[in-house]
Design an enzyme around this catalytic site. Structure first.
Site, PDB file in Angstrom:
ATOM      1  CG  HIS A  58     -39.050  65.698  45.522  1.00 50.02           C
ATOM      2  ND1 HIS A  58     -38.714  65.611  46.404  1.00 50.02           N
ATOM      3  CD2 HIS A  58     -39.199  64.569  45.155  1.00 50.02           C
ATOM      4  CE1 HIS A  58     -39.686  64.661  47.438  1.00 50.02           C
ATOM      5  NE2 HIS A  58     -39.358  63.715  46.824  1.00 50.02           N
ATOM      6  CD  GLU A  60     -38.889  71.601  46.101  1.00 50.32           C
ATOM      7  OE1 GLU A  60     -39.235  70.469  45.430  1.00 50.32           O
ATOM      8  OE2 GLU A  60     -39.476  71.685  47.486  1.00 50.32           O
ATOM      9  CB  THR A 281     -73.966  44.472  47.716  1.00 51.05           C
ATOM     10  OG1 THR A 281     -74.731  43.891  47.761  1.00 51.05           O
ATOM     11  CG2 THR A 281     -73.690  43.814  49.792  1.00 51.05           C
ATOM     12  CG  LEU A 282     -67.628  47.647  47.888  1.00 54.24           C
ATOM     13  CD1 LEU A 282     -67.192  46.080  48.789  1.00 54.24           C
ATOM     14  CD2 LEU A 282     -66.820  47.149  46.187  1.00 54.24           C
ATOM     15  CB  ALA A 283     -71.969  51.472  45.943  1.00 53.78           C
ATOM     16  CB  ALA A 285     -70.374  48.279  52.531  1.00 56.50           C
TER      17      ALA A 285
HETATM   18  N1  LIG Z   1     -74.083  49.955  36.872  1.00 54.99           N
HETATM   19  C1  LIG Z   1     -73.320  49.468  38.208  1.00 54.99           C
HETATM   20  O1  LIG Z   1     -72.473  50.645  38.054  1.00 54.99           O
HETATM   21  C2  LIG Z   1     -72.688  48.541  38.196  1.00 54.99           C
HETATM   22  C3  LIG Z   1     -71.582  48.632  38.500  1.00 54.99           C
HETATM   23  C4  LIG Z   1     -71.097  46.761  39.001  1.00 54.99           C
HETATM   24  C5  LIG Z   1     -71.749  45.988  38.880  1.00 54.99           C
HETATM   25  N2  LIG Z   1     -73.456  46.249  38.645  1.00 54.99           N
HETATM   26  C6  LIG Z   1     -74.648  45.106  38.590  1.00 54.99           C
HETATM   27  O2  LIG Z   1     -73.887  44.854  40.073  1.00 54.99           O
HETATM   28  C7  LIG Z   1     -74.272  43.451  40.217  1.00 54.99           C
HETATM   29  C8  LIG Z   1     -74.043  43.037  40.973  1.00 54.99           C
HETATM   30  O3  LIG Z   1     -74.225  43.583  42.708  1.00 54.99           O
HETATM   31  P1  LIG Z   1     -74.334  43.246  44.342  1.00 54.99           P
HETATM   32  O4  LIG Z   1     -74.350  44.269  44.754  1.00 54.99           O
HETATM   33  O5  LIG Z   1     -75.250  42.119  43.985  1.00 54.99           O
HETATM   34  O6  LIG Z   1     -72.759  42.200  44.470  1.00 54.99           O
HETATM   35  P2  LIG Z   1     -71.484  43.491  44.550  1.00 54.99           P
HETATM   36  O7  LIG Z   1     -71.717  44.288  45.181  1.00 54.99           O
HETATM   37  O8  LIG Z   1     -70.387  43.382  43.617  1.00 54.99           O
HETATM   38  O9  LIG Z   1     -70.967  42.152  45.171  1.00 54.99           O
HETATM   39  C9  LIG Z   1     -71.404  41.784  46.974  1.00 54.99           C
HETATM   40  C10 LIG Z   1     -70.537  40.644  47.603  1.00 54.99           C
HETATM   41  O10 LIG Z   1     -69.590  40.902  48.258  1.00 54.99           O
HETATM   42  C11 LIG Z   1     -69.129  40.545  48.496  1.00 54.99           C
HETATM   43  N3  LIG Z   1     -68.839  41.883  49.927  1.00 54.99           N
HETATM   44  C12 LIG Z   1     -67.646  42.471  49.779  1.00 54.99           C
HETATM   45  N4  LIG Z   1     -67.464  43.482  50.916  1.00 54.99           N
HETATM   46  C13 LIG Z   1     -69.059  43.474  51.472  1.00 54.99           C
HETATM   47  C14 LIG Z   1     -69.363  44.490  52.561  1.00 54.99           C
HETATM   48  N5  LIG Z   1     -68.909  45.638  53.108  1.00 54.99           N
HETATM   49  N6  LIG Z   1     -70.864  44.219  52.875  1.00 54.99           N
HETATM   50  C15 LIG Z   1     -71.239  43.134  52.129  1.00 54.99           C
HETATM   51  N7  LIG Z   1     -70.742  42.289  51.209  1.00 54.99           N
HETATM   52  C16 LIG Z   1     -69.439  41.685  51.181  1.00 54.99           C
HETATM   53  C17 LIG Z   1     -70.290  40.045  49.797  1.00 54.99           C
HETATM   54  O11 LIG Z   1     -70.738  38.698  48.927  1.00 54.99           O
HETATM   55  P3  LIG Z   1     -69.438  37.337  49.857  1.00 54.99           P
HETATM   56  O12 LIG Z   1     -70.377  36.917  51.524  1.00 54.99           O
HETATM   57  O13 LIG Z   1     -68.658  36.136  48.754  1.00 54.99           O
HETATM   58  O14 LIG Z   1     -68.411  37.644  50.728  1.00 54.99           O
HETATM   59  C18 LIG Z   1     -70.976  39.954  48.345  1.00 54.99           C
HETATM   60  O15 LIG Z   1     -73.094  39.775  48.442  1.00 54.99           O
HETATM   61  C19 LIG Z   1     -74.530  42.735  38.992  1.00 54.99           C
HETATM   62  O16 LIG Z   1     -76.220  42.684  38.185  1.00 54.99           O
HETATM   63  C20 LIG Z   1     -73.312  43.966  38.445  1.00 54.99           C
HETATM   64  O17 LIG Z   1     -73.729  43.619  36.635  1.00 54.99           O
HETATM   65  C21 LIG Z   1     -73.478  46.891  38.619  1.00 54.99           C
END
Ligand SMILES: NC(=O)c1ccc[n+]([C@@H]2O[C@H](COP(=O)([O-])OP(=O)(O)OC[C@H]3O[C@@H](n4cnc5c(N)ncnc54)[C@H](OP(=O)(O)O)[C@@H]3O)[C@@H](O)[C@H]2O)c1
Length: 349
Positions: A58, A60, A281-283, A285
């Protein structure tokens, strides 16, 4: 704790130096960045130390060791530390006891240690008759280790959510392609940010559509020394030839949608910060669950139109339910604009 006989203001300059030293250590990993300076009776710095990460001495202890290497005694010196000296034996021994044993007369620190096991150092020192002064440069100290403080108090990692979008709020074109919406300078920042988080998380669709490497690379293309753990979330399988499987920081597939449960389990593993890279989708959530601490919204000067909005449904049906943000920083990187924003109130995002 004994009554302070000296004023906190006397130690501000020394604390600023200790804060500077703290930044020498890694921003990632289980332990916070900590710096320490030892002062003689005229408040001149006679030794310095900082923490280089879990398993290493650490701050210190490094300062006491450096002092001993100079042939000086710690008897009667003041230790100025950015974080309350720890009172527990983890991978290394308790710092409060080491300071006591070395003969330090006064301990000045910026931030109290909220750790259930590690806190209590000030009390231990005070009980032993050492003068203890707390809260010097406390705001700067807290800002330096805010991710760590957050993860210890909230029992989950700090969450940074990042996305790249067109000026009309799309993160991909209609066919799903999204490379590249922002320019080189913005992407260099994203790589640096990856290297400053313990883990990154993406949704399975992003892996299936983009097959990203998601490594943290310097503008020259070299890997940063620290690589985050790469986590893919979703029920569908990650293809055997997906590039993310080869991630140098490690790869994990979480076949689940429960983002809170994932963060809790990462917290239990001492993962202090995560960088969520989408897709929408993940963002959404993470946002809908109120689990985002900072947003990095990067905008490239283009219009894409079409269906691929940056954020999907957040459950906001009327303005009264809007998620309010404070914009904390605006950057112009090349042709892009990068916004840093935070929820206005704890848990409002
Ligand atoms: N511009 C950017 O910053 C950026 C960044 C990343 C991606 N992208 C683009 O975004 C697109 C992908 O985005 P997306 O929204 O289709 O997909 P995503 O968020 O990458 O993945 C969504 C999938 O993840 C699963 N999942 C995991 N946790 C989940 C939750 N809490 N709630 C719902 N589903 C969950 C589900 O699949 P399951 O049904 O298999 O579980 C869902 O269909 C692509 O075109 C990529 O090129 C852009």
């Amino acid at each position: 704790m004994t009554m302070a006989t000296s004023s906190p203001a006397e130690y501000q300059a020394a604390m600023k130096r200790a804060l500077e030293l703290a930044t020498t250590g890694p921003r990632t990993g289980p332990n916070p960045q900590v710096g320490c300076v030892l002062l003689d009776s005229s408040n001149t710095i006679v030794a310095e130390g900082w923490h280089e990460g879990s398993g290493t001495p650490h701050a210190e202890i490094m300062a006491l060791t450096n002092l001993a290497h100079s042939g000086l005694s710690a008897e009667g010196l003041t230790a100025v530390v950015t974080l309350e000296p720890c009172a527990h034996t983890g991978k290394t021994g308790p710092c409060a006891e080491a300071l006591l044993k070395a003969g330090i007369a006064r301990v000045v620190y910026a931030v109290s240690d909220p750790g259930a096991a590690s806190g209590g150092g000030a009390e231990l020192l005070g009980t032993a008759g050492i003068e203890v002064i707390a809260g010097v440069e406390a705001s700067a100290g807290e800002a330096l280790i805010e991710r760590w403080l957050h993860s210890v108090t909230a029992s989950r990692p700090w969450v940074t959510l990042k996305w790249a979008m067109s000026l009309d709020g799309r993160t991909a074109a209609a066919d799903g392609t999204s490379q590249w919406i922002t320019g080189e300078e913005t992407r260099a920042k994203v790589h640096r940010d990856r290297s400053e988080h313990d883990a990154i998380i993406v949704g399975i669709n992003t892996v299936l559509v983009d097959n990203p490497r998601l490594t943290a690379r310097t503008p020259e293309g070299d890997l940063y020394p620290h690589q985050p753990l790469a986590i893919v979330m979703g029920h569908r399988e990650v293809p055997q030839d997906a590039l993310i499987r080869e991630h140098p920081g490690g790869f994990e597939h979480v076949s689940d949608h429960d983002v809170q449960a994932l963060l809790t389990s990462l917290g239990e593993r001492d993962i202090r910060s995560v960088y969520v890279e989408g897709g929408a989708t993940l963002a959404s959530a993470f946002l809908a669950e109120g689990l985002v601490d900072e947003l990095h919204i990067t905008m490239g000067p283009m219009l894409l139109g079409g269906p691929n909005l940056a954020i999907t449904d957040l459950g906001v049906s009327t303005m009264a339910d809007a998620h309010h943000l404070s914009i904390t920083y605006i950057q112009r990187l090349g042709e892009d604009i990068v916004l840093t924003a935070r929820p206005q109130q704890e848990g409002s995002l």
